[in-house]
Scaffold this motif. Structure first.
Motif, short mmCIF file in Angstrom:
data_model
loop_
_atom_site.label_atom_id
_atom_site.label_comp_id
_atom_site.label_asym_id
_atom_site.label_seq_id
_atom_site.Cartn_x
_atom_site.Cartn_y
_atom_site.Cartn_z
N ALA A 1 -5.23 -5.91 -5.61
CA ALA A 1 -6.05 -7.13 -5.72
C ALA A 1 -6.59 -7.59 -4.36
CB ALA A 1 -5.26 -8.25 -6.40
N VAL A 2 -7.09 -6.61 -3.61
CA VAL A 2 -7.77 -6.89 -2.34
C VAL A 2 -9.04 -6.05 -2.31
CG1 VAL A 2 -5.62 -7.41 -1.08
CG2 VAL A 2 -6.51 -5.07 -1.10
N THR A 3 -9.84 -6.24 -1.28
CA THR A 3 -11.04 -5.41 -1.14
C THR A 3 -10.71 -4.19 -0.29
OG1 THR A 3 -11.81 -6.48 0.88
CG2 THR A 3 -12.51 -7.48 -1.22
N PRO A 4 -11.48 -3.13 -0.46
CA PRO A 4 -11.29 -1.98 0.42
C PRO A 4 -11.43 -2.36 1.89
CG PRO A 4 -12.66 -1.36 -1.44
CD PRO A 4 -12.48 -2.85 -1.50
N HIS B 1 -9.79 8.76 2.02
CA HIS B 1 -10.10 9.31 0.69
C HIS B 1 -10.59 8.14 -0.16
CE1 HIS B 1 -9.94 12.26 -2.49
NE2 HIS B 1 -9.25 11.43 -3.24
N GLU B 2 -11.90 7.96 -0.19
CA GLU B 2 -12.49 6.77 -0.80
C GLU B 2 -12.02 6.47 -2.22
OE1 GLU B 2 -16.77 4.53 -1.29
OE2 GLU B 2 -16.76 6.60 -0.62
N PRO B 3 -11.87 7.49 -3.09
CA PRO B 3 -11.37 7.15 -4.43
C PRO B 3 -10.00 6.46 -4.40
CG PRO B 3 -12.33 9.34 -4.43
CD PRO B 3 -12.25 8.90 -2.99
N ASP B 4 -9.11 6.94 -3.53
CA ASP B 4 -7.80 6.29 -3.41
C ASP B 4 -7.94 4.89 -2.82
OD1 ASP B 4 -6.35 8.37 -4.49
OD2 ASP B 4 -5.68 9.16 -2.55
N LEU B 5 -8.80 4.74 -1.84
CA LEU B 5 -9.02 3.43 -1.22
C LEU B 5 -9.47 2.42 -2.25
CD1 LEU B 5 -9.19 1.65 1.33
CD2 LEU B 5 -11.54 2.46 1.60
N ILE B 6 -10.42 2.80 -3.07
CA ILE B 6 -10.95 1.88 -4.08
C ILE B 6 -9.90 1.57 -5.14
CG2 ILE B 6 -12.66 1.69 -5.94
CD1 ILE B 6 -14.56 3.29 -4.04
N ARG B 7 -9.19 2.59 -5.60
CA ARG B 7 -8.14 2.35 -6.61
C ARG B 7 -6.99 1.51 -6.04
NH1 ARG B 7 -9.35 7.79 -8.26
NH2 ARG B 7 -7.61 8.53 -7.01
N ALA B 8 -6.63 1.77 -4.79
CA ALA B 8 -5.56 0.98 -4.15
C ALA B 8 -5.99 -0.47 -4.03
CB ALA B 8 -5.21 1.55 -2.79
N ALA C 1 0.84 -1.20 0.00
CA ALA C 1 0.00 0.00 0.00
C ALA C 1 0.87 1.25 0.00
CB ALA C 1 -0.94 0.00 1.20
N LEU C 2 2.00 1.21 0.68
CA LEU C 2 2.90 2.36 0.68
C LEU C 2 3.45 2.57 -0.73
CD1 LEU C 2 4.49 4.61 2.03
CD2 LEU C 2 6.21 2.89 2.67
N GLY C 3 3.89 1.51 -1.37
CA GLY C 3 4.39 1.62 -2.73
C GLY C 3 3.34 2.17 -3.67
N ASP D 1 -4.63 4.32 6.73
CA ASP D 1 -5.59 5.34 7.17
C ASP D 1 -5.70 6.45 6.13
OD1 ASP D 1 -6.17 4.01 9.54
OD2 ASP D 1 -4.73 5.19 10.72
N PHE D 2 -4.58 6.84 5.56
CA PHE D 2 -4.58 7.86 4.51
C PHE D 2 -5.47 7.42 3.36
CE2 PHE D 2 -2.70 8.97 0.36
CZ PHE D 2 -2.83 10.34 0.38
N LEU D 3 -5.34 6.17 2.94
CA LEU D 3 -6.16 5.65 1.85
C LEU D 3 -7.63 5.58 2.26
CD1 LEU D 3 -3.81 2.80 0.60
CD2 LEU D 3 -4.22 5.03 -0.48
N ALA D 4 -7.89 5.12 3.47
CA ALA D 4 -9.26 4.96 3.94
C ALA D 4 -9.98 6.31 4.05
CB ALA D 4 -9.28 4.24 5.28
#
Length: 75
Positions: free
Chosen positions: A60-63, A48-55, A3-5, A43-46
């Motif tokens: 290849a995991v679920t939000p 901001h929902e667009p980033d969470l979904i794209r990440a 996730a960091l990468g 937490d940063f990804l969570a």
């Protein structure tokens, strides 16, 4: 750590992450194995929902799995 990468691979997203967390390149390198740093990334990804979904798609995991991983790292 994936996730960091993913977060850092986009310059704008990386800049936003560093700005919001107050981290710098040295802090990132020094904290790669630190659960608190990894939780901060998730937490940063969570937060901001667009980033969470794209990440999630990119990793290849679920939000929900990303959010659960952050909770486990903070435990």
């Amino acid at each position: 750590m994936s996730a960091l990468g993913w977060t850092l691979e986009d310059d704008d997203r990386a800049e936003r992450f560093l700005s919001l967390t107050g981290l710098d390149a040295d802090s990132l390198r020094g904290g790669l194995g630190d659960p608190a740093l990894l939780a901060a990334v998730l937490d940063f990804l969570a937060n901001h929902e667009p980033d969470l979904i794209r990440a999630a798609e990119g990793l290849a995991v679920t939000p929900e799995e990303l959010v659960a991983a952050a909770q486990e790292l903070r435990a």
